[in-house]
Design an enzyme around this catalytic site. Structure first.
Site, PDB file in Angstrom:
ATOM      1  N   HIS A 110      -5.379  41.191  12.970  1.00  0.00           N
ATOM      2  CA  HIS A 110      -4.869  39.921  13.475  1.00  0.00           C
ATOM      3  C   HIS A 110      -4.724  39.950  14.989  1.00  0.00           C
ATOM      4  CE1 HIS A 110      -3.077  39.152   9.225  1.00  0.00           C
ATOM      5  NE2 HIS A 110      -4.347  38.829   9.306  1.00  0.00           N
TER       6      HIS A 110
ATOM      7  N   CYS B 155     -14.348  39.303  26.200  1.00  0.00           N
ATOM      8  CA  CYS B 155     -15.228  38.303  26.775  1.00  0.00           C
ATOM      9  C   CYS B 155     -16.146  37.756  25.683  1.00  0.00           C
ATOM     10  CB  CYS B 155     -16.068  38.908  27.899  1.00  0.00           C
ATOM     11  SG  CYS B 155     -17.263  37.755  28.611  1.00  0.00           S
TER      12      CYS B 155
ATOM     13  N   GLN C 142      10.545  44.017  -0.513  1.00  0.00           N
ATOM     14  CA  GLN C 142      10.479  42.888  -1.436  1.00  0.00           C
ATOM     15  C   GLN C 142       9.407  43.113  -2.491  1.00  0.00           C
ATOM     16  OE1 GLN C 142      10.092  39.728   1.681  1.00  0.00           O
ATOM     17  NE2 GLN C 142      11.867  38.854   0.655  1.00  0.00           N
TER      18      GLN C 142
END
Length: 406
Positions: A213, A221, A336
């Site tokens: 990400h 560039c 979680q």
């Protein structure tokens, strides 16, 4: 949405740093009928809720507190879910708490899982690592789906302050452990969804790392493809403020809204190879992932015989598919429940609940042995001293590159 542009300060990170050092050994159960201390020898659940205008009954079942961490014995929290007589107000708060609750294994259980994880890594020859926001919370960055996560707070209508100076962030114990495992050859490749640049700072070269990400310290560039890894935060600081009308005057020519995500990606600098304008690498919802970063991640996953996943719910694609593509045991440590939990069981892996630093401390000791682990840990302060020269603080604070969840 930027998956790893989380720039708000994490109070949870401060708690983790204390707890992993042994300064916090117990909590008090928030179930009113219990109220007993919770020691590290038993499993616990932590939640947080926003009370808002809630009117709590005098005979409330839980000692609710607004926007604070509430702890429960795991058994007490399970009991709370099954109580037939509960007020409508408390039922609403319980639903809110359950949706983002975080779980922690008892110390002995976590240690047993870490020992199993060490055995898997010792027997693997092509293991990979997959990391998410949870590995960086103890560095001071917030997560997304946790009890006080960015998305959780937004859904509750709360604002989150942007105060992170990215140049001041430093690798956590778990980052250092991953870097050591790469150095040892126990991990052959690391795939990270985080844009904080901490894996690279810890010493992992980009030949063995995909920041899928993007990274707040990398720009490239588009014209000739040359990439630049900076020691300072690369994205354009002022763009979001211009877009929001917080800065007056004409918007600089290089600042343009991306048609995909609505943010600006142009940094205002030029390529020293071809003169083209440079583009940051941080990915937001609506942006495509760079194939030069994603492809090697999938290639290494296709050959992997084990996967260590730290601090990720493994729910954001396409990069989360590396844990599925690899065919070996999956070791996952995150606080979680996740969609991949059954994959851990099916592949003979490990599903640990707790902080990444704590889990990796146990795993490294089981893998290296006490003497070698002590020696390695003793070397870390000197290594950390080098980070200031590699990433001098420039005083930039940029959290609003973190676009709201769509």
């Amino acid at each position: 949405m930027s998956l790893s542009r989380a720039g708000y300060a994490s109070q949870e990170g401060k708690r983790q740093r204390c707890e992993s050092d042994g300064a916090m050994l117990g909590h008090t159960c928030s179930l009113a009928s219990c109220g007993q201390e919770i020691s590290s020898s038993v499993a616990r659940v932590e939640v947080a809720v926003t009370l808002g205008s809630a009117v709590l009954p005098d005979d409330r079942l839980v000692n609710w507190k607004d926007s604070e961490t509430l702890s429960f014995h795991q058994e007490c929290f399970a009991k709370l879910q099954t109580l037939p007589s509960i007020s409508q107000c408390e039922r609403r708060l319980l639903r809110q708490a359950t949706a983002t609750c975080e779980k922690f294994d008892a110390e002995a259980e976590l240690r047993a899982k870490a020992t199993r994880a060490a055995d898997i890594l010792r027997g693997a020859s092509r293991a990979i690592c997959f990391t998410g926001a949870g590995i960086s919370t103890s560095a001071g960055l917030g997560d997304y789906r946790g009890k006080r996560g960015k998305w959780t707070l937004e859904e509750q209508g709360q604002e989150t302050p942007y105060t992170t100076v990215y140049e001041e962030l430093r690798p956590t114990y778990a980052h250092e452990a991953v870097a050591k495992l790469v150095e040892m050859g126990r991990l052959v490749y690391v795939v990270s969804q985080n844009a904080d640049g901490l894996h690279h700072l810890s010493g992992i070269p980009y030949s063995k790392l995909s920041d899928v990400h993007g990274s707040a310290f990398t720009e490239y560039c588009p014209k000739c493809g040359k990439r630049y890894v900076r020691d300072a935060y690369a994205p354009e600081d002022r763009a979001e403020d211009y877009f929001a009308g917080k800065l007056c005057g004409p918007i600089p020519d290089h600042i343009k809204k991306c048609s995909g995500c609505g943010s600006n990606h142009w940094t205002g600098r030029s390529c020293d190879n071809c003169g083209g304008p440079l583009h940051d690498t941080v990915i937001s919802f609506g942006d495509g992932l760079e194939s030069c970063v994603l492809q090697p991640a999938f290639e290494h996953a296709s050959r992997a015989d084990a996967c260590l996943s730290l601090g990720s719910t493994m729910s954001i694609g396409p990069s989360n598919q590396v844990v599925v593509i690899q065919k070996g045991p999956l070791i996952a440590c995150v606080r979680q429940d996740t969609e991949m939990d059954r994959l851990c069981d099916r592949r003979g892996g490990v599903r640990a609940y707790g902080d990444c630093d704590t889990f990796m401390k146990m795993t490294m000791r089981a893998l290296l042995g006490d003497d070698k682990c002590d020696a390695w840990e003793a070397s870390l302060p000197a290594k950390k001293d080098t980070y200031a020269s590699k990433r001098p603080a420039a005083g930039k604070q940029r959290g609003d590159i973190f676009v709201k969840k769509l």
